[in-house]
Write an enzyme that holds these catalytic residues in place. Structure first.
Site, PDB file in Angstrom:
ATOM      1  N   TYR A  39       0.842  -1.205   0.000  1.00  0.00           N
ATOM      2  CA  TYR A  39       0.000   0.000   0.000  1.00  0.00           C
ATOM      3  C   TYR A  39       0.876   1.255   0.000  1.00  0.00           C
ATOM      4  O   TYR A  39       1.853   1.357   0.739  1.00  0.00           O
ATOM      5  CB  TYR A  39      -0.913   0.033   1.226  1.00  0.00           C
ATOM      6  CG  TYR A  39      -1.729   1.311   1.312  1.00  0.00           C
ATOM      7  CD1 TYR A  39      -2.810   1.504   0.467  1.00  0.00           C
ATOM      8  CD2 TYR A  39      -1.386   2.325   2.199  1.00  0.00           C
ATOM      9  CE1 TYR A  39      -3.558   2.673   0.519  1.00  0.00           C
ATOM     10  CE2 TYR A  39      -2.109   3.500   2.254  1.00  0.00           C
ATOM     11  CZ  TYR A  39      -3.193   3.679   1.417  1.00  0.00           C
ATOM     12  OH  TYR A  39      -3.913   4.841   1.448  1.00  0.00           O
TER      13      TYR A  39
ATOM     14  N   HIS B   8      -5.755  15.423  -4.899  1.00  0.00           N
ATOM     15  CA  HIS B   8      -6.074  15.739  -3.506  1.00  0.00           C
ATOM     16  C   HIS B   8      -6.024  17.234  -3.207  1.00  0.00           C
ATOM     17  O   HIS B   8      -6.395  17.656  -2.103  1.00  0.00           O
ATOM     18  CB  HIS B   8      -5.135  14.977  -2.569  1.00  0.00           C
ATOM     19  CG  HIS B   8      -5.489  13.522  -2.436  1.00  0.00           C
ATOM     20  ND1 HIS B   8      -5.671  12.691  -3.524  1.00  0.00           N
ATOM     21  CD2 HIS B   8      -5.712  12.743  -1.344  1.00  0.00           C
ATOM     22  CE1 HIS B   8      -5.975  11.476  -3.109  1.00  0.00           C
ATOM     23  NE2 HIS B   8      -6.015  11.473  -1.786  1.00  0.00           N
TER      24      HIS B   8
ATOM     25  N   ASN C  35       0.235  12.909   3.565  1.00  0.00           N
ATOM     26  CA  ASN C  35      -0.414  12.094   4.591  1.00  0.00           C
ATOM     27  C   ASN C  35       0.241  12.371   5.936  1.00  0.00           C
ATOM     28  O   ASN C  35       1.305  11.869   6.240  1.00  0.00           O
ATOM     29  CB  ASN C  35      -0.270  10.610   4.219  1.00  0.00           C
ATOM     30  CG  ASN C  35      -1.267   9.751   4.952  1.00  0.00           C
ATOM     31  OD1 ASN C  35      -1.431   9.873   6.146  1.00  0.00           O
ATOM     32  ND2 ASN C  35      -1.903   8.854   4.211  1.00  0.00           N
TER      33      ASN C  35
ATOM     34  N   TYR D 130     -16.760  36.565  42.718  1.00  0.00           N
ATOM     35  CA  TYR D 130     -16.019  35.406  42.221  1.00  0.00           C
ATOM     36  C   TYR D 130     -15.048  35.764  41.098  1.00  0.00           C
ATOM     37  O   TYR D 130     -13.971  35.183  40.985  1.00  0.00           O
ATOM     38  CB  TYR D 130     -16.990  34.337  41.716  1.00  0.00           C
ATOM     39  CG  TYR D 130     -17.718  33.570  42.789  1.00  0.00           C
ATOM     40  CD1 TYR D 130     -17.602  33.896  44.129  1.00  0.00           C
ATOM     41  CD2 TYR D 130     -18.534  32.503  42.446  1.00  0.00           C
ATOM     42  CE1 TYR D 130     -18.274  33.188  45.104  1.00  0.00           C
ATOM     43  CE2 TYR D 130     -19.222  31.780  43.404  1.00  0.00           C
ATOM     44  CZ  TYR D 130     -19.087  32.130  44.744  1.00  0.00           C
ATOM     45  OH  TYR D 130     -19.758  31.423  45.686  1.00  0.00           O
TER      46      TYR D 130
ATOM     47  N   ARG E  82     -12.120  36.999  43.147  1.00  0.00           N
ATOM     48  CA  ARG E  82     -11.601  36.070  44.150  1.00  0.00           C
ATOM     49  C   ARG E  82     -11.118  34.766  43.526  1.00  0.00           C
ATOM     50  O   ARG E  82     -10.196  34.126  44.035  1.00  0.00           O
ATOM     51  CB  ARG E  82     -12.692  35.782  45.177  1.00  0.00           C
ATOM     52  CG  ARG E  82     -12.161  35.179  46.457  1.00  0.00           C
ATOM     53  CD  ARG E  82     -13.231  34.722  47.441  1.00  0.00           C
ATOM     54  NE  ARG E  82     -14.542  35.270  47.261  1.00  0.00           N
ATOM     55  CZ  ARG E  82     -15.653  34.664  47.657  1.00  0.00           C
ATOM     56  NH1 ARG E  82     -15.580  33.469  48.232  1.00  0.00           N
ATOM     57  NH2 ARG E  82     -16.834  35.215  47.489  1.00  0.00           N
TER      58      ARG E  82
ATOM     59  N   PHE F 121      -1.748   8.819  11.197  1.00  0.00           N
ATOM     60  CA  PHE F 121      -2.282  10.031  10.569  1.00  0.00           C
ATOM     61  C   PHE F 121      -3.536  10.547  11.263  1.00  0.00           C
ATOM     62  O   PHE F 121      -4.032  11.625  10.952  1.00  0.00           O
ATOM     63  CB  PHE F 121      -2.620   9.760   9.095  1.00  0.00           C
ATOM     64  CG  PHE F 121      -3.454   8.518   8.906  1.00  0.00           C
ATOM     65  CD1 PHE F 121      -4.763   8.448   9.355  1.00  0.00           C
ATOM     66  CD2 PHE F 121      -2.914   7.401   8.282  1.00  0.00           C
ATOM     67  CE1 PHE F 121      -5.520   7.304   9.201  1.00  0.00           C
ATOM     68  CE2 PHE F 121      -3.677   6.238   8.125  1.00  0.00           C
ATOM     69  CZ  PHE F 121      -4.984   6.200   8.583  1.00  0.00           C
TER      70      PHE F 121
ATOM     71  N   GLU G 237     -12.510   4.970   5.187  1.00  0.00           N
ATOM     72  CA  GLU G 237     -12.084   5.917   6.228  1.00  0.00           C
ATOM     73  C   GLU G 237     -13.345   6.314   6.997  1.00  0.00           C
ATOM     74  O   GLU G 237     -13.939   7.367   6.760  1.00  0.00           O
ATOM     75  CB  GLU G 237     -11.374   7.100   5.581  1.00  0.00           C
ATOM     76  CG  GLU G 237     -10.130   6.641   4.817  1.00  0.00           C
ATOM     77  CD  GLU G 237      -9.505   7.699   3.927  1.00  0.00           C
ATOM     78  OE1 GLU G 237      -9.875   8.882   4.061  1.00  0.00           O
ATOM     79  OE2 GLU G 237      -8.657   7.343   3.097  1.00  0.00           O
TER      80      GLU G 237
END
Length: 528
Positions: free
Chosen positions: A55, A85, A197, A281, A284, A341, A427
């Site tokens: 791969y 991409h 990637n 508050y 403080r 990734f 994915e």
């Protein structure tokens, strides 16, 4: 001359990222890291020669993982990967964001597990050191399979495609490479995937957020201390004994800072024996709230320091002896597909930072209201901090702005809890880490502006503090420096004027570090 940042894949810090991204600091690569790059490339070449399907080297990607790529088209595969991409959208990344992206990608590559040629590293270095900044669309990353689309936009320029911003203006990828005397790259096996990637957009933005958030925490302590002082609050709640019995790290630091900032204050001393029992508050509980924010920032820093020096692409290339052949899933035992990734380690902590900074803004807005609001402010303060209130509105609407920004912070989603499966459901769980990083950066900017409102109002309130027997009461060493720093850029409000410039000036005082510099010059010990 500023020392260059040397990348070795092991020691990059958020401060280094800020130096390179914002100051243009030169970058070099250590020789031992270069040797690791060369060794990893040799392993990739061996796999290519073997013809074994692996791969990322000779198969398709994502849902196309089972598609075998012929040897004569492996290079084409890598080039097509980058082109296809580059599908981002939205605004373009700012220069500092692009530089952070490039720097962190180089550092990940030189760890020696990505399998790229040394020339790829050198081309990225040349772009960075030559101030050639690829035009990168900001949206498109899901934070799993890395920040694919933004990194692809970055990588297009290496192929003489896309565009880049340079000292000569915006140029085509081809013109940008020519400007720094670089030939276009022909990507080889694994290199396109190795370039795109990884989590480098997320971690680059997160590194800048860490540096900025830590500065914001110190500014918040200064703003809070000034407000405590000019509202005749007490520093008793900041005593070390109080913190020792609830010893959260951030709380301890915030309390110590406020005490140091108010040290020597005649204003605080003037009402030490007053009849007020407790402060509100928002005064403080400065140590508890500011401290919790500090702890959230520290939690993010821990993850960022790991991520900056991690291998986050896929597959990773290991020496054969370091991988268990039984679990690697391939006969090529030195190439392993994993999930480094996935941006979840950063996404969750970035969302935590967003929540924490929202609280920092919220408590600051409440303190600003106490300075302005005639129903709760001290009697010596005129309504909305202006003489002749009614005819004049003073800083009334500045608090509206602070309130609007706090509301915006609260309405920001927590992207890490979202999920949209992609790539044919291969994915099927993503982190949305880049979206979390952008959300954190927006919230940080909003919180800084809210603090700017408090600083402006605190300095204005100081003009009305009653005099003592000997005349004007002195501020503490740190609160005085804070007041003077604000007055350097924001004049006293004598009559109504557009106050957006006041807020912007105080905002810049924090963002640029000028307030910190003023405090450092005035105080014997730096605030932490």
């Amino acid at each position: 001359m500023t020392e260059p940042v040397e990348l070795d894949g092991e020691s990059l810090t958020p401060e280094d990222v800020a130096r390179v991204a914002r100051e243009g600091t030169r970058v070099e690569v250590a020789e031992d890291a270069r040797e690791r790059v060369r060794e990893a490339r040799e392993r990739v070449e061996g796999i290519v020669e073997s013809g074994e399907p692996v791969y990322g080297i000779n198969t398709g990607f994502g849902d196309l993982v089972d598609t075998r790529i012929p040897p004569d088209r492996v290079d084409e595969l890598q080039t097509n990967l980058v082109r296809s991409h580059a599908a981002g959208a939205g605004r373009e990344l700012e220069v500092e964001e692009v530089r952070a992206l490039m720097l962190t990608r180089i550092n990940a590559l030189v760890k020696g597990y990505s399998g790229v040629r040394e020339v790829v590293v050198d081309h990225l270095l040349a772009l960075l050191n030559g101030s050639v900044h690829p035009v990168v669309k900001s949206r498109g990353s899901l934070g799993a399979s890395g920040d694919l689309a933004p990194l692809a936009h970055m990588s297009l320029v290496l192929l003489r495609e896309g565009e880049a911003d340079t000292p000569d203006g915006r140029l085509s990828g081809a013109e940008a490479l020519a400007r720094i005397d670089c030939d276009p790259l022909t990507l080889r096996a694994k290199e396109g995937l190795a370039l795109i990637n990884g989590t480098q957009l997320t971690v680059g933005l997160a590194a800048l957020a860490v540096v900025d958030a830590e500065r914001l925490c110190r500014a918040a302590d200064a703003a809070g201390a000034l407000t405590v002082e000019v509202t005749m609050g007490t520093t008793a709640a900041m005593e070390a004994a109080v913190q020792r019995v609830r010893p959260h790290a951030g709380q301890t630091v915030a309390a110590r800072n406020v005490k140091r900032l108010c040290e020597g204050s005649e204003i605080v001393e003037s009402h030490r024996n007053c009849d007020r029992v407790q402060d509100a508050y928002s005064l403080r509980c400065v140590p508890q709230v500011h401290g919790a924010v500090r702890d959230a920032v520290a939690h993010l820093r821990e993850a960022v320091e790991v991520e900056l020096n991690s291998a986050t692409d896929n597959p990773l290339v290991f020496p054969a002896e370091s991988v268990d052949r039984r679990t690697s899933g391939t006969d090529a035992a030195d190439v392993v597909s994993g999930g480094n990734f996935h941006g979840e380690p950063l996404a969750l902590r970035l969302d935590y930072l967003t929540s924490a900074l929202t609280e920092l803004a919220a408590i600051s807005e409440r303190r600003a209201d106490r300075l302005l609001n005639p129903h709760v402010q001290e009697e010596y303060l005129p309504p909305f901090l202006t003489p002749e209130s009614g005819v004049r509105s003073g800083y009334m609407i500045a608090q509206y702005t602070a309130a609007a920004l706090v509301s915006e912070c609260r309405s920001t989603g927590r992207p890490s809890t979202d999920n949209t499966p992609v790539s044919g459901n291969q994915e099927d769980h993503v982190s949305m880490s880049a979206t979390s990083a952008f959300a954190a950066r927006r919230t940080l900017a909003n919180a800084r502006t809210v603090l700017a409102v408090e600083l402006v109002c605190g300095a204005q309130a100081a003009e009305f503090v009653p005099e003592g027997e000997g005349g004007r009461l002195e501020h503490g060493v740190g609160t005085g420096a804070t007041y003077e720093a604000v007055r350097e850029v924001v004049p006293r409000l004598e009559a109504d004027r557009p106050v957006h410039a006041d807020i912007d000036a105080a905002d810049a005082l924090v963002e640029t570090g000028a307030l910190e510099q003023a405090l450092r010059a005035a105080m014997a010990e730096e605030i932490e």
